[in-house]
Motif scaffolding. Structure first.
Motif, PDB file in Angstrom:
ATOM      1  N   GLN A   3      39.185 -11.597  30.191  1.00  0.00           N
ATOM      2  CA  GLN A   3      40.131 -10.475  30.225  1.00  0.00           C
ATOM      3  C   GLN A   3      39.402  -9.195  30.611  1.00  0.00           C
ATOM      4  O   GLN A   3      38.421  -8.821  29.974  1.00  0.00           O
ATOM      5  CB  GLN A   3      40.795 -10.306  28.856  1.00  0.00           C
ATOM      6  CG  GLN A   3      41.830  -9.216  28.787  1.00  0.00           C
ATOM      7  CD  GLN A   3      43.065  -9.505  29.629  1.00  0.00           C
ATOM      8  OE1 GLN A   3      43.549 -10.619  29.690  1.00  0.00           O
ATOM      9  NE2 GLN A   3      43.565  -8.495  30.300  1.00  0.00           N
ATOM     10  N   LYS A  32      41.831 -12.578  33.705  1.00  0.00           N
ATOM     11  CA  LYS A  32      43.101 -11.866  33.860  1.00  0.00           C
ATOM     12  C   LYS A  32      42.809 -10.370  33.779  1.00  0.00           C
ATOM     13  O   LYS A  32      41.821  -9.956  33.176  1.00  0.00           O
ATOM     14  CB  LYS A  32      44.083 -12.285  32.785  1.00  0.00           C
ATOM     15  CG  LYS A  32      44.452 -13.761  32.880  1.00  0.00           C
ATOM     16  CD  LYS A  32      45.654 -14.075  32.050  1.00  0.00           C
ATOM     17  CE  LYS A  32      46.008 -15.536  32.091  1.00  0.00           C
ATOM     18  NZ  LYS A  32      46.384 -16.043  33.361  1.00  0.00           N
ATOM     19  N   GLU A  77      49.354 -13.748  39.739  1.00  0.00           N
ATOM     20  CA  GLU A  77      49.614 -14.267  38.394  1.00  0.00           C
ATOM     21  C   GLU A  77      48.606 -13.766  37.372  1.00  0.00           C
ATOM     22  O   GLU A  77      48.747 -14.010  36.175  1.00  0.00           O
ATOM     23  CB  GLU A  77      49.595 -15.809  38.384  1.00  0.00           C
ATOM     24  CG  GLU A  77      50.732 -16.443  39.162  1.00  0.00           C
ATOM     25  CD  GLU A  77      50.412 -16.567  40.650  1.00  0.00           C
ATOM     26  OE1 GLU A  77      49.226 -16.679  41.005  1.00  0.00           O
ATOM     27  OE2 GLU A  77      51.356 -16.522  41.449  1.00  0.00           O
ATOM     28  N   ARG A  78      47.581 -13.066  37.829  1.00  0.00           N
ATOM     29  CA  ARG A  78      46.499 -12.657  36.933  1.00  0.00           C
ATOM     30  C   ARG A  78      46.524 -11.176  36.590  1.00  0.00           C
ATOM     31  O   ARG A  78      45.680 -10.704  35.834  1.00  0.00           O
ATOM     32  CB  ARG A  78      45.157 -13.003  37.591  1.00  0.00           C
ATOM     33  CG  ARG A  78      44.996 -14.509  37.783  1.00  0.00           C
ATOM     34  CD  ARG A  78      43.855 -14.867  38.685  1.00  0.00           C
ATOM     35  NE  ARG A  78      42.596 -14.313  38.243  1.00  0.00           N
ATOM     36  CZ  ARG A  78      41.506 -14.254  39.026  1.00  0.00           C
ATOM     37  NH1 ARG A  78      41.546 -14.705  40.259  1.00  0.00           N
ATOM     38  NH2 ARG A  78      40.391 -13.749  38.560  1.00  0.00           N
TER      39      ARG A  78
END
Length: 148
Positions: A3, A32, A77-78
């Motif tokens: 993250q 992400k 999508e991230r």
């Protein structure tokens, strides 16, 4: 790295940090990204005008559009974007900790001196109070020359 939190105001120094974030996302395909825009809290004795609040919302929408359709379009999508209100250094640090960020990335003033007072008030504050590792991208740093 799972993250990444990228705090941005779309300034010149944030532009350089954005390039570093793109490099990090390419290097860690599982990572992400949260793109964070912070609106500084308004003093309770000086209420914000509707115009200033509208301007802040518009600034966030512009950053959100850039992040999703230009800056990080290859990672749809991230990437998520978030707009919060508060004292920027504190909010950035708390958001990173609460969301399990492995790294905070933000721009610093583009100066050549290694004086921490010239880093920029927000980046200096985040460096000082964050419990999460912080990468401040300054000057002409590019992913090709930066140590990761």
């Amino acid at each position: 790295m799972n993250q990444i939190l990228f705090a941005t105001d779309a300034s010149v120094s944030a532009e350089r940090a954005k390039d570093m974030v793109r490099h990090l996302l390419q290097s860690w395909p599982q990572a992400k990204l949260t793109v964070l825009y912070v609106t500084r809290s308004i003093n309770a004795y000086e209420p914000a005008s509707d115009e200033s609040l509208d301007a802040e919302r518009a600034a966030f929408k512009e950053i959100e559009e850039l992040a999703e359709h230009e800056w990080f379009s290859e990672f749809p999508e991230r990437v998520k974007c978030k707009h919060v209100y508060g004292e920027p250094a504190m909010v950035i640090s708390l958001e990173a900790k609460e969301h399990g960020a492995d790294l905070i990335v933000l721009g610093g003033r583009a100066v050549g001196q290694p004086d921490p007072l010239l880093t920029g008030s927000v980046s200096h504050g985040v460096l000082y109070i964050s419990q999460v590792p912080v990468l401040v991208v300054k000057g002409d740093a590019t992913p090709e020359f930066a140590a990761v």
